[in-house]
Each structure stands twice: as C-alpha cells, then as structure tokens.
Design a protein around this motif. Sequence first.
Motif, mmCIF file in Angstrom:
data_model
loop_
_atom_site.group_PDB
_atom_site.id
_atom_site.type_symbol
_atom_site.label_atom_id
_atom_site.label_comp_id
_atom_site.label_asym_id
_atom_site.label_seq_id
_atom_site.Cartn_x
_atom_site.Cartn_y
_atom_site.Cartn_z
ATOM 1 N N TYR A 9 0.838 -1.200 0.000
ATOM 2 C CA TYR A 9 0.000 0.000 0.000
ATOM 3 C C TYR A 9 0.876 1.253 0.000
ATOM 4 O O TYR A 9 1.890 1.314 0.697
ATOM 5 N N LYS A 10 0.455 2.244 -0.766
ATOM 6 C CA LYS A 10 1.087 3.566 -0.728
ATOM 7 C C LYS A 10 0.252 4.457 0.188
ATOM 8 O O LYS A 10 -0.956 4.604 -0.031
ATOM 9 N N LEU A 11 0.884 5.031 1.205
ATOM 10 C CA LEU A 11 0.225 6.026 2.047
ATOM 11 C C LEU A 11 0.824 7.376 1.690
ATOM 12 O O LEU A 11 2.001 7.632 1.938
ATOM 13 N N GLN A 12 0.001 8.232 1.086
ATOM 14 C CA GLN A 12 0.444 9.552 0.646
ATOM 15 C C GLN A 12 -0.142 10.606 1.591
ATOM 16 O O GLN A 12 -1.344 10.616 1.847
ATOM 17 N N ILE A 13 0.717 11.466 2.103
ATOM 18 C CA ILE A 13 0.305 12.473 3.078
ATOM 19 C C ILE A 13 0.468 13.860 2.470
ATOM 20 O O ILE A 13 1.501 14.172 1.866
ATOM 21 N N PHE A 14 -0.553 14.690 2.646
ATOM 22 C CA PHE A 14 -0.584 16.048 2.102
ATOM 23 C C PHE A 14 -0.803 17.011 3.270
ATOM 24 O O PHE A 14 -1.549 16.697 4.201
ATOM 25 N N ALA A 15 -0.179 18.186 3.236
ATOM 26 C CA ALA A 15 -0.296 19.087 4.383
ATOM 27 C C ALA A 15 -0.124 20.552 3.995
ATOM 28 O O ALA A 15 0.502 20.880 2.974
ATOM 29 N N LEU A 16 -0.679 21.417 4.855
ATOM 30 C CA LEU A 16 -0.535 22.873 4.769
ATOM 31 C C LEU A 16 -0.639 23.431 6.194
ATOM 32 O O LEU A 16 -1.186 22.776 7.084
ATOM 33 N N ASN A 71 1.780 17.364 -1.541
ATOM 34 C CA ASN A 71 2.271 16.081 -1.024
ATOM 35 C C ASN A 71 3.547 16.338 -0.226
ATOM 36 O O ASN A 71 4.489 16.948 -0.717
ATOM 37 N N VAL A 72 3.576 15.862 1.049
ATOM 38 C CA VAL A 72 4.733 16.143 1.898
ATOM 39 C C VAL A 72 5.507 14.889 2.305
ATOM 40 O O VAL A 72 6.681 14.975 2.668
ATOM 41 N N PHE A 73 4.860 13.718 2.278
ATOM 42 C CA PHE A 73 5.559 12.487 2.672
ATOM 43 C C PHE A 73 4.831 11.288 2.088
ATOM 44 O O PHE A 73 3.597 11.272 2.017
ATOM 45 N N ASN A 74 5.616 10.267 1.672
ATOM 46 C CA ASN A 74 5.028 9.042 1.127
ATOM 47 C C ASN A 74 5.647 7.813 1.796
ATOM 48 O O ASN A 74 6.868 7.706 1.909
ATOM 49 N N TYR A 75 4.768 6.917 2.216
ATOM 50 C CA TYR A 75 5.181 5.631 2.775
ATOM 51 C C TYR A 75 4.798 4.506 1.819
ATOM 52 O O TYR A 75 3.818 4.619 1.068
ATOM 53 N N LEU A 76 5.547 3.409 1.887
ATOM 54 C CA LEU A 76 5.154 2.153 1.250
ATOM 55 C C LEU A 76 5.016 1.133 2.376
ATOM 56 O O LEU A 76 5.975 0.842 3.092
ATOM 57 N N ILE A 77 3.812 0.604 2.540
ATOM 58 C CA ILE A 77 3.530 -0.333 3.630
ATOM 59 C C ILE A 77 3.274 -1.718 3.044
ATOM 60 O O ILE A 77 2.436 -1.871 2.143
ATOM 61 N N HIS A 78 3.984 -2.714 3.555
ATOM 62 C CA HIS A 78 3.713 -4.094 3.158
ATOM 63 C C HIS A 78 2.998 -4.793 4.299
ATOM 64 O O HIS A 78 3.558 -4.988 5.381
#
Length: 226
Positions: A94-101, A112-119
């Motif tokens: 799974y890709k967890l994409q985080i967006f912020a302001l 987009n500020v940070f991206n994780y790859l979760i197995h």
Amino acid sequence: MTTEVRPELPEGYLGAQPKFSELGMSTDSHPDPEIEIKDNKVEITLKYTKPVKITHQLINTRTEADLADYVFVQTNSADQKISLVVHMPESDFYKLQIFALPLTDESKSLPNVFNYLIHCARVNNPVYPFPKQYAQWKEGCYIKEPVVLNSHSKLTNIKWKVRIPNAKNVAVVADGEWHHFEKKDDGNWEASFSLDKLRGKDAKVTLNGNFGDDESKYSTLLEYKI
C-alpha cells in the motif's frame, strides 16, 4: 490469494518531499518510509512545530483502489503529534500519501509532503472503514473512544471520550436523537449511551461541536454509519 510483489516507484517518491521540513514536520514512529508489518494495523505518528492540517490517500498498489476510509487521522496538540491509524483489508503493498498545509492556510489544494510504502504481510483482524472526517475535525481534534463504530460493534453503553479545542458544547446526533456530552476537568468531553436499537438500520450517527454564540448551531466533525 494475492501475489505480493514490491511495486516499482519513481526515484524520490518515498519519504519526505520538499514541503515536509518547510512546514516544521518530522517523522516520529516510522522514520523509514518502507514499513513491513506482520499485522494489518499500524499507527504512524508525525511531529509538528506549528499547527498543520493534513489529508491522505491509501492506495493498494496492485488494484489501485483508493482506501482512504481505512485511515483515521487525529491530532494530539499536547504532544504536538499527528496520528494516522491505518487498517488494511488484505495482505498487499500500500502507498500512504500524506498532504499538508499550515492550519491557517485556506488553500483547498494541499501539497504532497511524505510518502510511505507499507507491506501488510497477513490479515489477522477484520477491519472496517473509519468514520468520515469533516474539515473541522482536522483542526486539533482527538477521540479516545470509539474510533470505529458500526453494526459489528458493541452498541450498549458506548463510552465516548473526545477532545475538541474551543468547543462550547458537544453532542452526538443518532438517527435524529440528540445525546449531549459533559466537559470534564481534564478538558475532555464524555458521554455514555446505547445505540442498540439502530443496529443494522444503516443509521447515520454524527459527532458535532458548537463553537460560537449561537447555541443551536453545531458543526459536524465525524460521521459514522450503523
């Protein structure tokens, strides 16, 4: 049965993006952007120095399904931490994409500020979508219980405990019936009531806050379905 093959990702996709440190954000629980879990539940926490609002996407890399409803975001302002509780319905990547302001920025488009790859290696627990989170929820609100509430939950004497900054009153509206909360000395709002009669009726249950001079005006913060 899924064939779990690590997806190919563009160079620079994983981890912090340029705006992450600019916003005063940093990783807390998981500094490594690749996460291997043996369960299908994980809580990721981030730190911040100035209040921010965030949104997210959770994408199954094999099916491209957007599973944003399986991520619950809340803010612990006392520790200056943001929690993302992630539940995965099947073993996969799974890709967890985080967006912020910044919280004060009224722009509708968050970078987009940070991206994780979760197995997720295996599914040990059944998971259900989290409640819908409205915009005002993301302004520092935190719920201790119940995070998940649906027709599979215990619906007798549900104990509620939430922190809602600047709220003057808090209430749950369940299928048109109001349940008002009491503010405790520790700043949390609490209540206890049963919703058993709504089980299986696809009833809407909302957590609401009153923030202004008009005592009759409430903003919806969370929306559950039973």
